[in-house]
Scaffold this motif. Structure first.
Motif, PDB file in Angstrom:
ATOM      1  N   ALA A 144       0.814  -1.217   0.000  1.00  0.00           N
ATOM      2  CA  ALA A 144       0.000   0.000   0.000  1.00  0.00           C
ATOM      3  C   ALA A 144       0.847   1.266   0.000  1.00  0.00           C
ATOM      4  O   ALA A 144       0.288   2.367   0.112  1.00  0.00           O
ATOM      5  N   LEU A 145       2.173   1.147  -0.098  1.00  0.00           N
ATOM      6  CA  LEU A 145       3.017   2.335  -0.169  1.00  0.00           C
ATOM      7  C   LEU A 145       2.557   3.236  -1.314  1.00  0.00           C
ATOM      8  O   LEU A 145       2.269   2.772  -2.411  1.00  0.00           O
ATOM      9  N   GLY A 146       2.491   4.520  -1.037  1.00  0.00           N
ATOM     10  CA  GLY A 146       2.027   5.469  -2.036  1.00  0.00           C
ATOM     11  C   GLY A 146       0.551   5.796  -1.930  1.00  0.00           C
ATOM     12  O   GLY A 146       0.056   6.688  -2.616  1.00  0.00           O
ATOM     13  N   THR A 147      -0.161   5.069  -1.058  1.00  0.00           N
ATOM     14  CA  THR A 147      -1.587   5.341  -0.866  1.00  0.00           C
ATOM     15  C   THR A 147      -1.873   5.913   0.506  1.00  0.00           C
ATOM     16  O   THR A 147      -3.030   6.174   0.849  1.00  0.00           O
ATOM     17  N   TYR A 165      15.064  -1.078   2.824  1.00  0.00           N
ATOM     18  CA  TYR A 165      14.387  -0.336   1.763  1.00  0.00           C
ATOM     19  C   TYR A 165      13.003   0.074   2.259  1.00  0.00           C
ATOM     20  O   TYR A 165      12.259  -0.740   2.802  1.00  0.00           O
ATOM     21  N   ALA A 166      12.699   1.355   2.057  1.00  0.00           N
ATOM     22  CA  ALA A 166      11.402   1.908   2.479  1.00  0.00           C
ATOM     23  C   ALA A 166      11.145   1.607   3.948  1.00  0.00           C
ATOM     24  O   ALA A 166      10.042   1.228   4.334  1.00  0.00           O
ATOM     25  N   TRP A 167      12.153   1.797   4.759  1.00  0.00           N
ATOM     26  CA  TRP A 167      12.057   1.456   6.174  1.00  0.00           C
ATOM     27  C   TRP A 167      11.644   2.685   6.983  1.00  0.00           C
ATOM     28  O   TRP A 167      12.194   3.756   6.830  1.00  0.00           O
ATOM     29  N   GLY A 168      10.663   2.509   7.856  1.00  0.00           N
ATOM     30  CA  GLY A 168      10.195   3.604   8.699  1.00  0.00           C
ATOM     31  C   GLY A 168       8.691   3.705   8.661  1.00  0.00           C
ATOM     32  O   GLY A 168       8.018   3.069   7.840  1.00  0.00           O
ATOM     33  N   ASN A 169       8.154   4.521   9.533  1.00  0.00           N
ATOM     34  CA  ASN A 169       6.706   4.707   9.542  1.00  0.00           C
ATOM     35  C   ASN A 169       6.233   5.441   8.292  1.00  0.00           C
ATOM     36  O   ASN A 169       5.201   5.098   7.703  1.00  0.00           O
ATOM     37  N   TYR A 170       7.009   6.463   7.891  1.00  0.00           N
ATOM     38  CA  TYR A 170       6.670   7.243   6.698  1.00  0.00           C
ATOM     39  C   TYR A 170       7.924   7.314   5.829  1.00  0.00           C
ATOM     40  O   TYR A 170       8.621   8.319   5.778  1.00  0.00           O
ATOM     41  N   LYS A 212      10.754   6.924   2.568  1.00  0.00           N
ATOM     42  CA  LYS A 212      10.946   7.257   1.161  1.00  0.00           C
ATOM     43  C   LYS A 212      11.007   5.961   0.362  1.00  0.00           C
ATOM     44  O   LYS A 212      11.500   4.935   0.841  1.00  0.00           O
ATOM     45  N   PHE A 213      10.530   6.001  -0.869  1.00  0.00           N
ATOM     46  CA  PHE A 213      10.552   4.830  -1.738  1.00  0.00           C
ATOM     47  C   PHE A 213      10.368   5.323  -3.167  1.00  0.00           C
ATOM     48  O   PHE A 213       9.829   6.403  -3.412  1.00  0.00           O
ATOM     49  N   ALA A 261       8.334  -2.770   1.113  1.00  0.00           N
ATOM     50  CA  ALA A 261       9.379  -2.485   2.095  1.00  0.00           C
ATOM     51  C   ALA A 261      10.019  -3.799   2.548  1.00  0.00           C
ATOM     52  O   ALA A 261       9.339  -4.813   2.698  1.00  0.00           O
ATOM     53  N   PHE A 262      11.349  -3.765   2.765  1.00  0.00           N
ATOM     54  CA  PHE A 262      12.017  -4.958   3.274  1.00  0.00           C
ATOM     55  C   PHE A 262      13.264  -4.559   4.045  1.00  0.00           C
ATOM     56  O   PHE A 262      13.742  -3.420   3.989  1.00  0.00           O
ATOM     57  N   ARG A 263      13.801  -5.547   4.759  1.00  0.00           N
ATOM     58  CA  ARG A 263      15.029  -5.365   5.535  1.00  0.00           C
ATOM     59  C   ARG A 263      15.832  -6.654   5.449  1.00  0.00           C
ATOM     60  O   ARG A 263      15.289  -7.747   5.578  1.00  0.00           O
ATOM     61  N   LEU A 264      17.140  -6.530   5.197  1.00  0.00           N
ATOM     62  CA  LEU A 264      18.051  -7.666   5.180  1.00  0.00           C
ATOM     63  C   LEU A 264      19.004  -7.536   6.357  1.00  0.00           C
ATOM     64  O   LEU A 264      19.571  -6.465   6.592  1.00  0.00           O
TER      65      LEU A 264
END
Length: 529
Positions: free
Chosen positions: A398-401, A503-508, A510-511, A523-526
């Motif tokens: 839902a990123l971007g919405t 990537y795209a990490w955080g409550n709000y 950037k992506f 969003a993901f985390r390695l």
């Protein structure tokens, strides 16, 4: 999001209406959920249960075939076998001795269950911009909204009167899917604002005992004061009943009991639908402390008003689940969400008696007031990992919405487009519409990320790719540059050996990465091994 005292989750198992609530077109012994405009799920056996006091024999007639019923405790129970092709309109006639009733405009189609909390509940009347023109559909669509209390719903076809009250996300998704696929659809909605995932769990999932007291077992068992003996007794009347017991030596029983009571009072405030009862008994030189948890949580069955004998599953084809906001209040909650979500999926599929596809809507971006713990990021991570580890679960990012100032974004159109696209891919047995990280390759100070489901290729919504960062050995976050190498591959620079890649990490966050179907990379985390 609003709170409700009673949360009813029926993974498409609809509550039976009382006789006096039936419409004039139905006999008083036919539950309201068996109404005109009903949709039977393609490829599923469909059970029916109806009460006919004083009657001795009943049948169900569908498409020229007569199906017998069995009588149990005053209720007739019968099954319409699997229907393997779309079709309609049909009629279903229910007979009971010398009386009968026919429901009309019945279709065989895909039954979609939309559930979750307030963003799923969000009605069309609150959309901004408002619906200017009602979209036209190609085939039949019916909606059924599960009521948490009061008079029960019937199947309805969308019109200018009822559309404002329908779930905006469910309605818009179904309309687009109908226009794309031209198949009959039955849309069920059951959503409760402010509900946590614990309040939607089925009793059958594995490791249930670990969820009886969220975040708590260490607290009530600290110092090995008590040996825990678990049972999971349940009743299917109007509530769950769970028992948790442990036996302790005399010296520790009183303290252990006090710990248990103190903890459960805390949980009781956090989950207003749950109530605890306590009992401590002594047998010889040992104490038994019992805790009974009762809840109005929903259960994955059609529950009658007073007896389990009246209940039977009503199957569905796909579950669309949009929830997680209420579990993102603190870091410990968010970090434990994966376990809860996995067991929710298991309970859903068990109740539907097969590996029902589930679409998980990954949380959008949102700035949580006075929350600096990235709790929404952990919820998104749990959703992505659950989808990646279960072949019957697909992610809808839902990123971007989202809206940084509003937990209920008022425009659901773009998210509905993504949901409809994923539904279509799922129903046609095609790959997920959502891009997914599939491989990671270190190359001389860079990290190569390879994605699947990119279709015609990845693209960036910005002139540069934004949203990537790493953490160093001290935990400090460092923004890093990223470069699109080809349709499936992104290279990111590593100025220092990373502890984590995000990537795209955080409550709000950037992506900027999307695939050619305009679906964002989730969003993901390695985490470095």
């Amino acid at each position: 999001m609003k709170k409700q005292n009673y949360i009813i989750f029926l993974l498409f198992m609809l509550i039976l209406a009382s006789p006096h609530q039936a419409a004039a077109s139905q006999p008083d012994w036919l539950p309201a959920r068996y109404s005109d405009n009903m949709v039977i799920p393609k490829g599923k056996e469909v059970p029916f249960a109806f009460e006919c006091k004083g009657k001795k024999k009943a049948t169900i007639i569908f498409k020229g075939e007569t199906y017998q019923t069995t009588l149990k405790n005053g209720w007739f129970i019968g099954i319409i076998p699997k229907q393997n092709s779309y079709g309609g309109p049909f009629e279903i006639t229910f007979t009971a001795d010398d009386s009968s009733q026919t429901i009309k405009n019945v279709w065989v189609g895909e039954v979609l269950f939309f559930s979750g909390q307030s963003n799923m509940e969000f009605p069309c009347k609150n959309l901004k911009p408002k619906l200017a023109v009602l979209p036209k559909t190609q085939k039949h669509i019916s909606f059924f909204n599960v009521q948490t209390q009061g008079e029960q719903s019937k199947w309805v076809t969308p019109n200018a009167t009822n559309i404002p009250e329908l779930s905006a996300l469910a309605y818009l998704s179904a309309i687009e899917l109908s226009q794309n696929m031209n198949i009959p659809l039955g849309v069920i909605t059951s959503a409760v604002g402010g509900s946590r995932i614990e309040e939607w769990l089925a009793p059958e999932f594995e490791n249930h005992k670990d969820l009886l007291h969220p975040q708590s077992l260490d607290h009530i068992n600290k110092g090995q004061k008590a040996k825990l003996l678990y049972t999971t007794n349940s009743t299917f009347l109007n509530k769950y009943i769970y028992d948790l017991s442990f036996i302790s030596a005399d010296a520790n029983a009183e303290e252990a009991y006090a710990d248990l009571v103190q903890h459960q009072r805390i949980v009781e405030k956090k989950f207003p639908t749950i109530r605890y009862l306590f009992k401590i008994t002594k047998s010889k030189n040992k104490f038994r402390v019992s805790s009974r948890c009762t809840s109005k949580m929903g259960i994955p069955y059609i529950r009658s008003t007073n007896t389990f004998e009246r209940t039977r599953n009503y199957p569905f084809n796909i579950l669309v689940w949009y929830q997680g906001e209420a579990n993102a209040n603190d870091l410990k909650d968010a970090q434990s969400y994966r376990f809860l979500l996995d067991n929710f999926i298991k309970g859903t599929q068990l109740s539907n008696k097969d590996y029902t596809p589930v679409l998980l809507i990954q949380l959008p971006e949102y700035i949580i007031p006075e929350n600096h713990q990235n709790t929404w990021a952990y919820i998104r991570e749990a959703q992505a990992n659950t989808a990646a580890s279960n072949p019957n679960v697909r992610l809808v990012p839902a990123l971007g919405t989202g809206n940084k100032d509003n937990v209920h974004p008022p425009d659901k159109r773009e998210l509905a487009r993504r949901v409809a696209a994923q539904l279509e891919q799922t129903l046609t047995n095609k790959p997920s519409v959502t891009p997914q990280l599939s491989n990671v390759v270190p190359i001389n100070g860079t990290l190569r990320l390879i994605f699947t489901n990119t279709y015609k290729g990845l693209k960036s919504s910005d002139s540069i790719i934004s949203g990537f960062s790493i953490t160093d050995s001290s935990g400090k976050e460092i923004l890093v540059k990223a470069k699109l190498i080809n349709k499936r591959t992104v290279d990111i620079a590593l100025p220092v050996p990373p502890k984590e890649v995000r990537y795209a990490w955080g409550n709000y966050p950037k992506f900027s990465l999307y695939n050619s179907k305009n679906i964002p990379v989730p969003a993901f985390r390695l985490i470095a091994q």
